[in-house]
Design an enzyme around this catalytic site. Sequence first.
Site, PDB file in Angstrom:
ATOM      1  N   GLU A   1       0.832  -1.219   0.000  1.00  0.00           N
ATOM      2  CA  GLU A   1       0.000   0.000   0.000  1.00  0.00           C
ATOM      3  C   GLU A   1       0.864   1.266   0.000  1.00  0.00           C
ATOM      4  OE1 GLU A   1      -3.662  -0.044   2.007  1.00  0.00           O
ATOM      5  OE2 GLU A   1      -3.906  -2.210   1.764  1.00  0.00           O
TER       6      GLU A   1
HETATM    7  N1  CAA Z   1      -6.418  11.520  -4.021  1.00  0.00           N
HETATM    8  C1  CAA Z   1      -7.079  11.841  -5.154  1.00  0.00           C
HETATM    9  N2  CAA Z   1      -6.424  12.098  -6.336  1.00  0.00           N
HETATM   10  C2  CAA Z   1      -5.078  12.015  -6.337  1.00  0.00           C
HETATM   11  C3  CAA Z   1      -4.337  11.698  -5.183  1.00  0.00           C
HETATM   12  C4  CAA Z   1      -5.057  11.449  -3.984  1.00  0.00           C
HETATM   13  N3  CAA Z   1      -4.434  11.138  -2.863  1.00  0.00           N
HETATM   14  N4  CAA Z   1      -3.038  11.691  -5.493  1.00  0.00           N
HETATM   15  C5  CAA Z   1      -2.938  11.999  -6.790  1.00  0.00           C
HETATM   16  N5  CAA Z   1      -4.177  12.196  -7.301  1.00  0.00           N
HETATM   17  C6  CAA Z   1      -4.519  12.585  -8.681  1.00  0.00           C
HETATM   18  C7  CAA Z   1      -3.812  13.887  -9.043  1.00  0.00           C
HETATM   19  O1  CAA Z   1      -4.576  14.996  -8.640  1.00  0.00           O
HETATM   20  C8  CAA Z   1      -3.689  13.767 -10.526  1.00  0.00           C
HETATM   21  O2  CAA Z   1      -4.939  14.115 -11.113  1.00  0.00           O
HETATM   22  P1  CAA Z   1      -5.118  14.775 -12.586  1.00  0.00           P
HETATM   23  O3  CAA Z   1      -5.897  13.764 -13.349  1.00  0.00           O
HETATM   24  O4  CAA Z   1      -5.881  15.998 -12.350  1.00  0.00           O
HETATM   25  O5  CAA Z   1      -3.755  15.011 -13.172  1.00  0.00           O
HETATM   26  C9  CAA Z   1      -3.469  12.275 -10.751  1.00  0.00           C
HETATM   27  O6  CAA Z   1      -3.991  11.629  -9.590  1.00  0.00           O
HETATM   28  C10 CAA Z   1      -2.022  11.901 -10.946  1.00  0.00           C
HETATM   29  O7  CAA Z   1      -1.305  12.310  -9.802  1.00  0.00           O
HETATM   30  P2  CAA Z   1       0.269  12.332  -9.749  1.00  0.00           P
HETATM   31  O8  CAA Z   1       0.784  13.118 -10.909  1.00  0.00           O
HETATM   32  O9  CAA Z   1       0.659  12.722  -8.357  1.00  0.00           O
HETATM   33  O10 CAA Z   1       0.637  10.792 -10.002  1.00  0.00           O
HETATM   34  P3  CAA Z   1       2.028  10.048 -10.069  1.00  0.00           P
HETATM   35  O11 CAA Z   1       2.051   9.179 -11.263  1.00  0.00           O
HETATM   36  O12 CAA Z   1       3.145  11.033  -9.899  1.00  0.00           O
HETATM   37  O13 CAA Z   1       1.960   9.017  -8.802  1.00  0.00           O
HETATM   38  C11 CAA Z   1       2.344   8.236  -6.548  1.00  0.00           C
HETATM   39  C12 CAA Z   1       2.034   9.401  -7.513  1.00  0.00           C
HETATM   40  C13 CAA Z   1       2.084   8.848  -5.193  1.00  0.00           C
HETATM   41  C14 CAA Z   1       3.772   7.742  -6.627  1.00  0.00           C
HETATM   42  C15 CAA Z   1       1.358   7.054  -6.815  1.00  0.00           C
HETATM   43  O14 CAA Z   1       1.673   6.402  -8.020  1.00  0.00           O
HETATM   44  C16 CAA Z   1       1.377   6.027  -5.693  1.00  0.00           C
HETATM   45  O15 CAA Z   1       0.748   6.225  -4.646  1.00  0.00           O
HETATM   46  N6  CAA Z   1       2.112   4.918  -5.879  1.00  0.00           N
HETATM   47  C17 CAA Z   1       2.057   3.804  -4.936  1.00  0.00           C
HETATM   48  C18 CAA Z   1       0.921   2.901  -5.269  1.00  0.00           C
HETATM   49  C19 CAA Z   1       0.566   1.985  -4.137  1.00  0.00           C
HETATM   50  O16 CAA Z   1       0.502   2.374  -2.988  1.00  0.00           O
HETATM   51  N7  CAA Z   1       0.281   0.731  -4.502  1.00  0.00           N
HETATM   52  C20 CAA Z   1      -0.156  -0.261  -3.569  1.00  0.00           C
HETATM   53  C21 CAA Z   1      -1.311  -1.008  -4.160  1.00  0.00           C
HETATM   54  S1  CAA Z   1      -2.337  -1.957  -3.090  1.00  0.00           S
HETATM   55  C22 CAA Z   1      -1.351  -3.171  -2.413  1.00  0.00           C
HETATM   56  O17 CAA Z   1      -0.335  -2.910  -1.881  1.00  0.00           O
HETATM   57  C23 CAA Z   1      -1.803  -4.583  -2.451  1.00  0.00           C
HETATM   58  C24 CAA Z   1      -2.831  -4.962  -1.515  1.00  0.00           C
HETATM   59  O18 CAA Z   1      -3.754  -5.675  -1.881  1.00  0.00           O
HETATM   60  C25 CAA Z   1      -2.752  -4.573  -0.083  1.00  0.00           C
END
Ligand code: CAA
Length: 389
Positions: A373
């Site tokens: 996550e």
């Molecule tokens: N809430 C709502 N919208 C959001 C947001 C949030 N917290 N964060 C970003 N956004 C939106 C932005 O406003 C942007 O919107 P637009 O369409 O207007 O452009 C869009 O999302 C893209 O945002 P970023 O440019 O910030 O995106 P990025 O590509 O730079 O990624 C990141 C940012 C924080 C690295 C993200 O990719 C991330 O969180 N990565 C980690 C993913 C993760 O946690 N994966 C785990 C999956 S679940 C798991 O672990 C398995 C399980 O089953 C437990």
Amino acid sequence: MDFAETDEQAMIRDMVRDFAETVAGPSCHQRDKEQRPPIDEFKEFAGLGFAGMTISEEYGGQKLDDISEAIVIEELSRVDSSLGVMVAVHVGLCSMTIVLNGNEEQKKKYLPKLASGEHLGAYSLSEAGSGTDAAAMVAKATEDGSNFILNGEKMWVTNGTTADLFVVFAKVTDDPEYGKKKHGGVTGFIIEKDFEGFKIGKKEDKLGIRSSDTCTLILDNCKVPKENVLGEVGKGFAIAMNALDNSRIGIAAQALGIAQGAYEAALKYSKERETFGKPIAAHQSISNYLAEMAMRIDAARLQVYKAAWSKMKHYEEDGDRHTLEASFAKLNAGDTAMWVSEKAVQILGGYGYTTEFPVERFFRDAKITQIYEGTQEVQRLVIAREIGK
Ligand code: CAA
């Protein structure tokens, strides 16, 4: 400001603690060995009403306040963090994401069975080449009459082999933003396990949380009715990120429970075990460890509950988004679980390294809270972006 638990929160803590110790506890060591998911324990827990703790009564749930939700995950994880994450993913990543983004028909159709625990939920965002860089996913969805046809392979799906219902993200190639923006076309879909072309792939053999199942999902011309699009086509990335803002608090609570369980085991042992004519807790080298464990756990607990409180303010009183607080809590609680469980193994010495005591399991389980996550590195990235705004 009031740091005291409400009577209801204290009652919930007692109830879940009792369940964790008497129902999940006795089987958890063997399940960990056999990598057997706690599905029977989940069903029994659901019978107490907790499977629907993020769902309102209108849809069959028993909605709890967000701090209570964190307490539930913490108390389960204090004994059995595999059951803790199973419940966290079910109530957070799956149910809550449908509560927030589903339309009326979807809520009526899916939430009651999630609330009763008849259906177990899962969430699927990551792929082999897109974990941290979630927007780099390549799973695709193309329109075909009244359906979308999904193709691709998803990875790291908690509850994957046991779940009935999945919130899955893929890129809709007909979306005008597809190929223009990196996250262009990303769309959420609600997928039932029996949908045509939906297959469970490889189950992972993991270091920790071995009783929690993690697998790949294969979308092989998977046919998903258009009415199962979650939110709007092309708006899925924000839905996925928002779901993680919510669920990272659950993982922080899981980490807190692991730390608490490891600490209690070490404290008990250090009062019983004697060296040089006195309990090891009376030696300064050990009591210093115990003091720091207690202090770090207290700090993590404050952050987890504050993040849960911020989430509640965001949804119920239109407060600021809780992205920052969720990442603070996940980062600190994950590091606390790792630090405390390592010290617990150290305090128990050779015994701590054996499966006779639970601390080796807590130590193995703690590691994942720094990875899934959103890794600790992603939490720092999110924090840096939030404080830089
Ligand atoms: N809430 C709502 N919208 C959001 C947001 C949030 N917290 N964060 C970003 N956004 C939106 C932005 O406003 C942007 O919107 P637009 O369409 O207007 O452009 C869009 O999302 C893209 O945002 P970023 O440019 O910030 O995106 P990025 O590509 O730079 O990624 C990141 C940012 C924080 C690295 C993200 O990719 C991330 O969180 N990565 C980690 C993913 C993760 O946690 N994966 C785990 C999956 S679940 C798991 O672990 C398995 C399980 O089953 C437990």
